[in-house]
Design a protein around this motif. Structure first.
Motif, PDB file in Angstrom:
ATOM      1  N   ARG A  68      13.915   3.859   8.520  1.00  0.00           N
ATOM      2  CA  ARG A  68      13.247   5.134   8.786  1.00  0.00           C
ATOM      3  C   ARG A  68      13.143   5.964   7.611  1.00  0.00           C
ATOM      4  N   ALA A  69      12.034   6.075   7.125  1.00  0.00           N
ATOM      5  CA  ALA A  69      11.710   6.955   5.806  1.00  0.00           C
ATOM      6  C   ALA A  69      12.336   8.469   6.099  1.00  0.00           C
ATOM      7  N   SER A 103       0.935  -1.304   0.025  1.00  0.00           N
ATOM      8  CA  SER A 103       0.009   0.186   0.051  1.00  0.00           C
ATOM      9  C   SER A 103       0.818   1.248   0.031  1.00  0.00           C
ATOM     10  N   ILE A 104       0.406   2.206  -0.299  1.00  0.00           N
ATOM     11  CA  ILE A 104       1.103   3.454  -0.309  1.00  0.00           C
ATOM     12  C   ILE A 104       1.533   3.954   1.099  1.00  0.00           C
ATOM     13  N   PRO A 105       0.814   3.939   2.119  1.00  0.00           N
ATOM     14  CA  PRO A 105       1.091   4.075   3.502  1.00  0.00           C
ATOM     15  C   PRO A 105       2.495   3.286   3.785  1.00  0.00           C
ATOM     16  N   GLU A 106       2.356   2.023   3.531  1.00  0.00           N
ATOM     17  CA  GLU A 106       3.624   1.249   3.644  1.00  0.00           C
ATOM     18  C   GLU A 106       4.714   1.609   3.029  1.00  0.00           C
ATOM     19  N   GLY A 137      -9.475   8.193  -2.626  1.00  0.00           N
ATOM     20  CA  GLY A 137     -10.025   7.451  -1.467  1.00  0.00           C
ATOM     21  C   GLY A 137      -9.120   5.946  -1.377  1.00  0.00           C
ATOM     22  N   SER A 138      -8.494   5.804  -2.440  1.00  0.00           N
ATOM     23  CA  SER A 138      -7.617   4.556  -2.267  1.00  0.00           C
ATOM     24  C   SER A 138      -6.362   4.612  -1.854  1.00  0.00           C
ATOM     25  N   GLN A 139      -5.723   3.360  -1.210  1.00  0.00           N
ATOM     26  CA  GLN A 139      -4.399   3.347  -0.339  1.00  0.00           C
ATOM     27  C   GLN A 139      -3.575   2.546  -1.162  1.00  0.00           C
ATOM     28  N   HIS A 140      -3.934   2.253  -2.680  1.00  0.00           N
ATOM     29  CA  HIS A 140      -2.990   1.423  -3.530  1.00  0.00           C
ATOM     30  C   HIS A 140      -2.926   2.116  -4.894  1.00  0.00           C
ATOM     31  N   TYR A 141      -1.678   2.173  -5.683  1.00  0.00           N
ATOM     32  CA  TYR A 141      -1.837   2.263  -6.885  1.00  0.00           C
ATOM     33  C   TYR A 141      -2.270   1.121  -7.469  1.00  0.00           C
ATOM     34  N   SER A 151       8.526  10.606  -3.627  1.00  0.00           N
ATOM     35  CA  SER A 151       7.341  11.643  -4.215  1.00  0.00           C
ATOM     36  C   SER A 151       6.320  10.659  -4.502  1.00  0.00           C
ATOM     37  N   HIS A 152       6.611   9.468  -5.097  1.00  0.00           N
ATOM     38  CA  HIS A 152       5.233   8.443  -5.593  1.00  0.00           C
ATOM     39  C   HIS A 152       4.441   8.317  -4.297  1.00  0.00           C
ATOM     40  N   THR A 153       4.867   8.475  -2.903  1.00  0.00           N
ATOM     41  CA  THR A 153       4.097   8.153  -1.631  1.00  0.00           C
ATOM     42  C   THR A 153       3.526   9.360  -1.336  1.00  0.00           C
TER      43      THR A 153
END
Length: 791
Positions: free
Chosen positions: A772-773, A104-107, A131-135, A504-506
């Motif tokens: 750590r991001a 997922s994007i949060p991951e 509303g989505s959390q995935h590409y 940047s994609h996240t």
């Protein structure tokens, strides 16, 4: 160098060894090959490296250093970092739909920048829907329609920004600026806003050109070369070969830097026997370990000493013929220069007067002087005045326009200078806009657009709702990370044209797109046949670049194709521009460039000649296109960055195992740092004075504008021979500490080299995972300041 499978996060375990006292040598070759063979096959590695920086080969997508003349190039015309970068792009690892389904994007946002980059090449267009959390996958036509619909439905063309990184070719850059201006906006921020904007403003004002004035031959023929605020061993390694040649010809080198970098001390050229089995060549004859931000005061001191030497020996020091014929403002400058107090000069520089006088003596014994500089100069509040003072220094003895002399801003990204030449600037002059109008029959907007800093502010305030980024990693390259993240997330649409996954994609708008593109290493075939692109290096040489590898995916489009197809959907019915022909045949783009951009006459014919085109530089013809038609002496007020008691001046910097925002490993072997990037380099004296200990875990707390604070967590204290009162830590992890409002006077460039920080013992924390991001998740305490407006 140890690589792990792409699915694993590298464990962070810091070890520290003594800093290296020389750069390159056999270890550089070994590290380059090891990294390359981890990323791709031996055959592909051979194809990329043997074609790199050769005539009709692949231009290095890394730094913008110039190539030797045809016939003088080595079979292996690349450096360690260039080899890593080109084979990082040529990797055989691939990101597919399954990857985005699994993560997922949060991951992904919690992953390290190193891990994101190691996943490999992007292979098909992806969309994150509201509303989505995935590409998820999307067809090219649908993706481009999404962007075009947002652009056309906006209340104003200025609700969009078109960002580009310096990796973009001349052809793609020209098409991008043409699309933006046909759409009706000059919102064309670029990476130069954050690296050499101060150089452009200072040189334009004083010399009438925003570009450097030197060639490789000038460096080879110089008697004295200054390296100021730059680290060639890691950031421009091929510059070391030019310095080696200059030293062989008898030049002396003065290095000015807060840290004694390996590349400033000695170079062991792996292409020569003395670099393999010998000790190599010492680079700096004189090393001035200056206090961060003290360079303005240093050149003020040198200029005062030169004026006083002229007083003692009238007619024997200054070039009065040059000053009389080609400059303006000398008398006012001279009076001001003599008024700068030595007490202030020594306090700002941290040097002794005797050290500065020795450099003055070097100058007096040198007929030909070149000054090179990089972001250690430009990324200060007083970056523009510092460069103007460097120009004053060059003007005094006529060190412009002659062989072996000149100003050399060393740019760090492959085509960043070419992008500006092609019109990627929010403040292009009317002459360029008039030429667009005459060529294409539409009226370009005249009001200046938004640069990078102002674009972030506009997104945060809701005035910009569409962000299109062509190459680069805007979120991590930009200042004030948490503020930038919040700004991007307020957009209705964010879209990135990219080769690989990055931070940047996240950080997504309501809708987000990833548009995968061909890399510079790859063959580019359009309906008009196989294409090549062109780039411009730091020395205004324009040459071709030809891809050699098969594309990473059949679903990739070139940057030119993506932009032309988007333009047809967005402005196709409003302006008469042959977007389809541009996509089919890049030569047709170059034909239009030839009629619009000065110096590109007969572009298609001339650029394919070995060595390409050297663009004219008026300074080297004795012409200064300034407000008075002469080079300008300027009066620059003394200034120095200061930290209150208990604080240090922090400069951000890149590690050796890094390219721009992308780390290749958690190491920096030239500085002796292994296994972690979250370190802060501090002098042993300052560690003791602040009551800290070696290897202590601390938070970096940035203080700005009357007490506003930002925090970067969990850095290890490493004793290092830095200037007293100064510290250093890696970019982009420390971008979170750079306030959006902390910018250079005049140029609006972020000030990343003199951040006021205090080091606080870090409290015990519980963190999920081993990574750590950088930026997002790495800092706390900035949100309230960011939401308040951050300047």
């Amino acid at each position: 160098m140890t690589h792990r499978p792409a699915g694993e996060e590298p464990e962070e375990e810091l070890s520290v060894t003594a800093p290296k006292k020389w750069a390159a040598g056999v270890p550089a070759v070994a590290h380059a090959l090891e990294y390359s063979l981890e990323e791709t096959s031996a055959r592909r590695t051979g194809l990329t490296l043997l074609n790199m920086n050769q005539v009709d080969g692949i231009d290095c997508p890394g730094c913008a250093w110039a190539d030797p003349a045809p016939g003088r190039r080595h079979l292996n015309e690349y450096c360690e970092n260039g080899a890593k970068h080109i084979n990082d792009e040529a990797t055989t690892r691939r990101i597919t739909t399954d990857f985005f389904r699994e993560h997922s994007i949060p991951e992904l946002a919690e992953r390290s920048d190193l891990w994101l980059n190691q996943q490999g090449r992007l292979t098909e267009p992806m969309v994150k829907r509201p509303g989505s959390q995935h590409y998820e996958p999307i067809e090219w036509d649908d993706a481009l329609d999404l962007i075009a619909d947002e652009l056309k439905s906006a209340a104003s063309p200025d609700e969009a920004v078109f960002y580009t990184s310096g990796r973009v070719s001349n052809e793609a850059a020209f098409v991008l600026q043409l699309l933006a201006r046909a759409h009706g906006t000059n919102n064309l921020p670029d990476c130069s806003n954050m690296c050499h904007e101060s150089s452009g403003f200072a040189l334009h004002e004083t010399l009438g050109t925003g570009k450097g004035t030197v060639s490789l031959e000038d460096l080879h023929q110089a008697d004295l070369i200054f390296l100021v605020g730059q680290n060639p061993g890691s950031n421009h390694p091929r510059q070391l070969s030019a310095l080696e040649e200059a030293k062989r010809n008898g030049a002396r080198v003065v290095a000015v830097n807060p840290l004694p970098e390996a590349g400033l001390l000695r170079f062991r050229n792996p292409q020569k026997a003395r670099g393999v089995i010998g000790r190599g060549v010492p680079i700096a004859d004189r090393f001035l370990q200056i206090r961060s931000g003290g360079d303005l005061a240093l050149f003020q001191g040198l200029n005062r000493l030169l004026l006083e030497a002229e007083d003692a020996r009238p007619g024997g020091v200054l070039d009065h013929d040059f000053i009389r014929s080609h400059t303006h403002g000398f008398e006012e400058f001279s009076r001001h220069a003599r008024s700068v107090e030595w007490e202030d000069i020594l306090r700002a520089t941290g040097l002794t007067r005797a050290e500065i006088e020795l450099v003055r003596n070097d100058v007096l014994h040198s007929e030909r002087v070149v000054v090179c500089w990089a972001m250690g100069i430009t990324q200060h509040k007083h970056g523009v005045p510092t460069i103007r003072e460097i120009v004053n220094f060059l003007l005094l003895r006529g060190n412009l326009g002659r062989v072996g002399t000149g100003a050399c801003p060393v740019r760090g990204h492959s085509n960043v200078q070419g992008d500006r030449t092609m019109g990627i600037w929010e403040q292009m002059p009317d002459s360029f806009l008039d030429a667009l109008r005459e060529e294409f029959g539409f009226e370009p907007p005249r009001e200046h657009g938004l640069d990078s800093v102002d674009s972030i502010r506009a997104m945060h305030e809701g005035r910009v709702r569409v962000f299109l980024g062509v190459a680069g990693n805007f979120v991590m390259a930009a200042p004030d990370t948490e503020f930038t993240v919040a700004a991007m997330r307020r957009c209705r649409l964010t879209a990135h044209v990219s080769t690989k996954l990055n931070r940047s994609h996240t950080v997504c708008g309501e809708t987000a797109l990833i548009l995968p593109t061909l890399g510079r290493t790859e063959v580019d075939v359009q309906s008009g046949g196989e294409q090549f692109v062109t780039v411009e290096n730091s020395m205004s040489e324009v040459h071709t670049s030809h891809g050699r590898l098969e594309p990473a995916s059949s679903r990739l489009l070139s940057e030119v194709a993506i932009l032309c197809r988007l333009a047809r959907r967005t402005v196709g019915g409003r302006v008469d521009i042959p977007w389809e022909r541009f996509e089919a045949d890049y030569g047709s783009i170059r034909d239009r460039i030839a009629r619009i951009v000065p110096g590109f006459r007969d572009f298609n014919r001339r650029v394919v000649r070995p060595g390409g085109i050297l663009l004219p530089n008026p300074v080297n013809e004795g012409v200064f296109v300034t407000s008075v038609g002469k080079a300008l002496f300027t009066r620059n007020a003394w200034e120095m960055p200061q930290a209150p008691p208990g604080h240090l001046l922090l400069q951000t910097l890149r590690s050796h195992d890094q390219w721009n925002t992308v780390p290749y490993a958690n190491n920096d072997r030239y500085r002796g740092i292994h296994g972690s990037r979250r370190v802060v380099l501090v002098s042993a004296h300052d560690i003791a004075e602040l009551g800290l200990t070696e290897n202590q875990l601390v938070d970096l707390v940035g203080v700005w504008d009357g007490g506003e604070e930002r925090r970067a967590e969990d850095f290890r204290v490493v004793p290092y021979p830095t200037s007293r009162g100064c510290a250093a830590a890696y970019y982009p992890e420390t971008q979170v500490l750079v306030p959006l409002g902390s910018v250079a006077d005049i140029s609006n460039q972020p000030t990343s080299k003199s951040l006021v920080v205090r080091l606080e013992p870090a409290p015990a924390r519980t963190r999920a995972g081993t990574a750590r991001a950088a930026g997002t998740g790495s800092a706390s305490g900035a949100a309230s300041a960011s939401e308040a407006g951050a300047g």
